[in-house]
Motif scaffolding. Structure first.
Motif, mmCIF file in Angstrom:
data_model
loop_
_atom_site.group_PDB
_atom_site.id
_atom_site.type_symbol
_atom_site.label_atom_id
_atom_site.label_comp_id
_atom_site.label_asym_id
_atom_site.label_seq_id
_atom_site.Cartn_x
_atom_site.Cartn_y
_atom_site.Cartn_z
ATOM 1 N N ALA A 53 1.183 -0.897 0.306
ATOM 2 C CA ALA A 53 -0.186 -0.113 -0.203
ATOM 3 C C ALA A 53 1.359 1.033 0.077
ATOM 4 O O ALA A 53 0.540 2.264 -1.205
ATOM 5 N N GLN A 54 2.221 1.292 0.210
ATOM 6 C CA GLN A 54 2.705 2.720 0.728
ATOM 7 C C GLN A 54 3.600 2.917 -0.484
ATOM 8 O O GLN A 54 3.747 4.004 -0.841
ATOM 9 N N LYS A 109 0.760 3.425 -3.411
ATOM 10 C CA LYS A 109 -0.075 4.426 -3.526
ATOM 11 C C LYS A 109 0.809 5.987 -4.366
ATOM 12 O O LYS A 109 0.065 7.258 -4.782
ATOM 13 N N ASN A 137 1.962 5.260 -7.503
ATOM 14 C CA ASN A 137 1.509 5.033 -8.774
ATOM 15 C C ASN A 137 2.804 4.856 -9.848
ATOM 16 O O ASN A 137 2.753 5.574 -11.211
#
Length: 324
Positions: free
Chosen positions: A129-130, A133, A135
């Motif tokens: 997730a880190q 995020k 992209n």
């Protein structure tokens, strides 16, 4: 050094026209394009890389996060990454995180400001997730972050089992293990490979496993404690080569001989393993190939080239030297 305004003046065009030529974006007449290119050559103009990255939101720069630059494994890995990426026109920002979540997050924020095109990470603390995020394309190496992200690994458990079976074939009866940190997946896998071979032996106790922490100083201390607790130990399988070198030093400190009294096997195959006395028997990872494949995989993602394979597990090999 000439400025973009001077190029525009020399070519008799606007700054916007020069910018369109430099970025190959927007209409420019063939005549004007030739005048701009001639002005650039005559004035030896070099575009500002930072300004171009701000304009294009790209920089031909890759971030490489490693946990411990002191461990020789990671400079060797970084060399392979840099060699491969430079052949494709990319530069590398090397960040040493010291296994710190705060440093990793700070480096991520810094690199995002520089519009890096992708990231290669060897980390134990970052989550999927880190990194997702932001992209940008991410490839993990040596240490898997998640199933969703491409990863380049080796056969850690199989390699560890190979090492311990080799020591048993050499006639060693009491084999101890210097394990890596419990929060690192490859350390857990290597310990599992050790246990697969000796875990059911009648002599085995959990106290034959000690924390080496992939660190030389800790491995020296742990080996001394191991040998004082279990003087019957006649072999040590270390979780990495740095720990194995620490074990050899500890054995010598105690007045024992390697390999006559105690044989030692490491894991990694770093170049330093050939420079020890005695030279270290090790389970060698294809370190350079790890870096090459990680870099090539990242480039394919950046350039949107189709590639069905996102997880690579590379084989390891046992290299026998003087420590056994």
């Amino acid at each position: 050094m000439a400025s973009i305004k001077e190029v525009a003046k020399h070519a008799g065009v606007s700054v916007a026209t020069v910018s369109r030529v430099l970025n190959d974006k927007g209409y420019v007449s063939e005549e004007a394009r030739k005048r701009v290119q001639k002005a650039i050559a005559n004035l030896d103009y070099r575009p500002n890389a930072v300004a171009r990255s701000l304009f294009k939101k790209t920089s031909k720069t890759i971030g490489l996060l490693v946990p411990d630059i002191v461990n020789p494994f990671f400079p060797e890995l970084a060399r392979a990454v840099e060699d491969t990426l430079s052949r494709h026109g990319y530069t590398v920002i090397l960040c040493n995180t010291d296994e710190s979540k705060e440093k990793e997050q700070a480096y991520l924020e810094m690199m995002m400001q520089k519009y890096i095109d992708g990231l290669i990470v060897a980390t134990n603390t970052l989550t999927a997730a880190q990194v997702t995020k932001y992209n940008i394309p991410v490839v993990s190496i040596d240490r898997k972050i998640s199933k969703e992200l491409p990863g380049i690994m080796v056969e850690n458990k199989k390699g560890a089992s190979m090492a311990v079976r080799f020591l048993k074939k050499k006639g060693r009866k009491r084999i101890a293990h210097l394990r890596g940190p419990s929060y690192i997946p490859n350390a857990v896998e290597r310990c599992a490979g050790y246990l697969e071979v000796v875990g059911e032996e009648p002599w085995f106790k959990e106290s034959y496993i000690a924390e080496g922490n992939y660190d030389m100083t800790m491995s020296i201390e742990s080996t001394i404690r191991l040998l004082n607790m279990h003087p019957d130990i006649d072999a040590i399988f270390a979780g990495n080569d740095v720990s194995a070198i620490g074990a050899i030093k500890a054995i010598h400190k105690l007045g024992k001989h390697v390999p006559r009294d105690i044989a030692v096997v490491g894991f990694d195959g770093i170049m330093l393993s050939e420079a020890t006395t005695p030279e270290l028997t090790t389970i060698a990872q294809p370190i350079y190939e790890l870096g090459e494949i990680a870099s090539a995989t990242l480039i394919k993602i950046i350039e949107q080239q189709a590639d069905d394979q996102t997880l690579y597990t590379l084989p390891v090999q046992l290299i026998e030297r003087q420590s056994t």
